[in-house]
Design a protein around this motif. Structure first.
Motif, PDB file in Angstrom:
ATOM      1  N   ILE A  58       0.899  -1.129   0.040  1.00 56.87           N
ATOM      2  CA  ILE A  58      -0.238  -0.007   0.050  1.00 56.87           C
ATOM      3  C   ILE A  58       0.920   1.299   0.101  1.00 56.87           C
ATOM      4  O   ILE A  58       1.917   1.382   0.713  1.00 56.87           O
ATOM      5  CB  ILE A  58      -0.889   0.187   1.247  1.00 56.87           C
ATOM      6  CG1 ILE A  58      -1.467  -1.395   1.713  1.00 56.87           C
ATOM      7  CG2 ILE A  58      -1.941   1.101   1.153  1.00 56.87           C
ATOM      8  CD1 ILE A  58      -2.380  -1.894   0.913  1.00 56.87           C
ATOM      9  N   PHE A  59       0.302   2.189  -0.880  1.00 61.28           N
ATOM     10  CA  PHE A  59       0.967   3.695  -0.615  1.00 61.28           C
ATOM     11  C   PHE A  59      -0.406   4.562  -0.418  1.00 61.28           C
ATOM     12  O   PHE A  59      -1.473   4.189  -0.858  1.00 61.28           O
ATOM     13  CB  PHE A  59       1.930   4.025  -1.641  1.00 61.28           C
ATOM     14  CG  PHE A  59       1.667   4.150  -3.139  1.00 61.28           C
ATOM     15  CD1 PHE A  59       1.348   2.822  -3.904  1.00 61.28           C
ATOM     16  CD2 PHE A  59       1.068   5.197  -3.558  1.00 61.28           C
ATOM     17  CE1 PHE A  59       0.989   2.949  -5.143  1.00 61.28           C
ATOM     18  CE2 PHE A  59       0.622   5.358  -4.999  1.00 61.28           C
ATOM     19  CZ  PHE A  59       0.364   4.486  -5.737  1.00 61.28           C
ATOM     20  N   SER A  60       0.164   5.707  -0.290  1.00 61.27           N
ATOM     21  CA  SER A  60      -1.085   6.832  -0.467  1.00 61.27           C
ATOM     22  C   SER A  60      -0.730   7.741  -1.667  1.00 61.27           C
ATOM     23  O   SER A  60       0.593   8.036  -1.979  1.00 61.27           O
ATOM     24  CB  SER A  60      -1.051   7.678   0.621  1.00 61.27           C
ATOM     25  OG  SER A  60      -1.956   8.742   0.639  1.00 61.27           O
ATOM     26  N   ILE A  61      -1.762   7.761  -2.521  1.00 66.99           N
ATOM     27  CA  ILE A  61      -1.673   8.324  -3.733  1.00 66.99           C
ATOM     28  C   ILE A  61      -1.523  10.077  -3.377  1.00 66.99           C
ATOM     29  O   ILE A  61      -0.754  10.783  -4.379  1.00 66.99           O
ATOM     30  CB  ILE A  61      -2.986   8.511  -4.661  1.00 66.99           C
ATOM     31  CG1 ILE A  61      -4.247   9.067  -3.970  1.00 66.99           C
ATOM     32  CG2 ILE A  61      -3.090   7.175  -5.228  1.00 66.99           C
ATOM     33  CD1 ILE A  61      -5.185   9.476  -5.069  1.00 66.99           C
TER      34      ILE A  61
ATOM     35  N   ARG B 176       4.048  11.227  -2.173  1.00 67.43           N
ATOM     36  CA  ARG B 176       4.762  10.552  -3.105  1.00 67.43           C
ATOM     37  C   ARG B 176       5.993   9.597  -2.433  1.00 67.43           C
ATOM     38  O   ARG B 176       6.261   8.510  -2.852  1.00 67.43           O
ATOM     39  CB  ARG B 176       5.744  11.671  -3.846  1.00 67.43           C
ATOM     40  CG  ARG B 176       6.637  11.384  -4.750  1.00 67.43           C
ATOM     41  CD  ARG B 176       6.861  12.147  -6.034  1.00 67.43           C
ATOM     42  NE  ARG B 176       7.522  11.654  -6.949  1.00 67.43           N
ATOM     43  CZ  ARG B 176       7.002  10.760  -7.904  1.00 67.43           C
ATOM     44  NH1 ARG B 176       5.651  10.857  -7.943  1.00 67.43           N
ATOM     45  NH2 ARG B 176       7.403  10.109  -8.786  1.00 67.43           N
ATOM     46  N   GLU B 177       6.451  10.101  -1.265  1.00 63.57           N
ATOM     47  CA  GLU B 177       7.470   9.200  -0.363  1.00 63.57           C
ATOM     48  C   GLU B 177       6.956   7.920  -0.317  1.00 63.57           C
ATOM     49  O   GLU B 177       7.719   7.006  -0.352  1.00 63.57           O
ATOM     50  CB  GLU B 177       7.733   9.671   0.729  1.00 63.57           C
ATOM     51  CG  GLU B 177       8.905  10.985   0.672  1.00 63.57           C
ATOM     52  CD  GLU B 177       9.713  10.810   1.868  1.00 63.57           C
ATOM     53  OE1 GLU B 177       9.147  11.118   3.003  1.00 63.57           O
ATOM     54  OE2 GLU B 177      10.810  11.023   1.831  1.00 63.57           O
ATOM     55  N   SER B 178       5.712   7.777   0.096  1.00 65.44           N
ATOM     56  CA  SER B 178       5.106   6.258   0.421  1.00 65.44           C
ATOM     57  C   SER B 178       4.979   5.609  -0.907  1.00 65.44           C
ATOM     58  O   SER B 178       5.105   4.302  -0.858  1.00 65.44           O
ATOM     59  CB  SER B 178       3.761   6.434   1.035  1.00 65.44           C
ATOM     60  OG  SER B 178       2.823   6.794   0.123  1.00 65.44           O
ATOM     61  N   PHE B 179       5.037   6.032  -1.963  1.00 66.47           N
ATOM     62  CA  PHE B 179       5.033   5.371  -3.284  1.00 66.47           C
ATOM     63  C   PHE B 179       6.498   5.037  -3.706  1.00 66.47           C
ATOM     64  O   PHE B 179       6.696   3.886  -3.980  1.00 66.47           O
ATOM     65  CB  PHE B 179       4.447   6.444  -4.380  1.00 66.47           C
ATOM     66  CG  PHE B 179       4.869   5.750  -6.173  1.00 66.47           C
ATOM     67  CD1 PHE B 179       4.188   4.670  -6.059  1.00 66.47           C
ATOM     68  CD2 PHE B 179       5.640   6.300  -6.636  1.00 66.47           C
ATOM     69  CE1 PHE B 179       4.188   4.197  -7.519  1.00 66.47           C
ATOM     70  CE2 PHE B 179       5.757   5.868  -8.238  1.00 66.47           C
ATOM     71  CZ  PHE B 179       5.212   4.654  -8.321  1.00 66.47           C
ATOM     72  N   LEU B 180       7.323   5.800  -3.346  1.00 69.15           N
ATOM     73  CA  LEU B 180       8.832   5.626  -3.692  1.00 69.15           C
ATOM     74  C   LEU B 180       9.498   4.415  -2.396  1.00 69.15           C
ATOM     75  O   LEU B 180      10.005   3.535  -2.988  1.00 69.15           O
ATOM     76  CB  LEU B 180       9.934   6.573  -3.304  1.00 69.15           C
ATOM     77  CG  LEU B 180       9.466   7.834  -4.181  1.00 69.15           C
ATOM     78  CD1 LEU B 180      10.401   9.088  -3.960  1.00 69.15           C
ATOM     79  CD2 LEU B 180       9.854   7.287  -5.742  1.00 69.15           C
TER      80      LEU B 180
END
Ligand code: GDP
Length: 178
Positions: A87-90, A93-97
């Motif tokens: 899971i990341f939050s849209i 951005r850091e959580s996507f990376l």
């Protein structure tokens, strides 16, 4: 030996940075409610009976808290998992990376070569209800998922959008391995 009629149990692990909605998704799936302020200090696990293609089974969800200080503990969680929701939050951005690290750790623990597709895994962009604060374009997340050869799904733990889908799709992928 389990009893003959024991329902198959499938272990799903929630991974991702803190604050992306791992608990909110899990609690929404389990209890049909959006929990605004859930603050676990350690991993929690949940079980639910469900039906997959007409067959009863149980889903066991481990909601990791991101505070698995010891790599050995984290590795044990990952080893025990049959499928992973990353899971990341849209809106962050850091959580996507950070998803790349989770992906790498899982494949390492599972002994899987990233060129093989044998670990059931879905990349999940959560908080789709606040897409006005989006920091990660849909196409970019989709491209990363394609590179990993996994599905990408956007969810909202708040509105329940696609919440059942990620768990059932993952169960299906686990099931297909048998
Ligand atoms: P975790 O640390 O990954 O388990 O994240 P939490 O489930 O504790 O959620 C962190 C914060 O984000 C909480 O304030 C949640 O209410 C909020 N949150 C989680 N999912 C969503 C969502 O889909 N939409 C919105 N708007 N907020 C969310």
């Amino acid at each position: 030996m389990p009893p003959i009629n024991a329902k198959p149990l499938h272990k799903v692990i929630m991974v991702g940075s803190g604050g992306v909605g791992k608990s909110a998704l899990t609690l929404q799936f389990m209890y049909d409610e959006f929990v605004e302020d859930y603050e676990p200090t350690k991993a929690d696990s949940y079980r639910k009976n469900t039906v997959l293609q007409g067959n009863e089974c149980q889903i066991d969800i481990l909601d990791t808290a991101g505070q698995e200080d010891y790599a050995a503990i984290r590795d044990n969680y990952f080893r025990s998992g049959e499928g992973f929701l990353c899971i990341f939050s849209i809106t962050e951005r850091e959580s996507f990376l950070a998803t790349q690290d989770f992906r790498d750790q899982i494949l390492r623990v599972k002994g899987a070569d990233s060129a093989t597709d044998n670990v059931p895994f879905i990349l999940v962009g959560n908080k789709s209800d606040i897409s006005n604060r989006r920091q990660v374009p849909y196409e970019e997340a989709q491209a990363l998922a394609r590179q990993w050869r996994v599905d990408y799904v956007e969810t909202s733990a708040k509105t329940r959008d696609n919440v059942d889908k990620i768990y059932y799709d993952l169960l299906q992928k686990i099931h297909n391995k048998f």
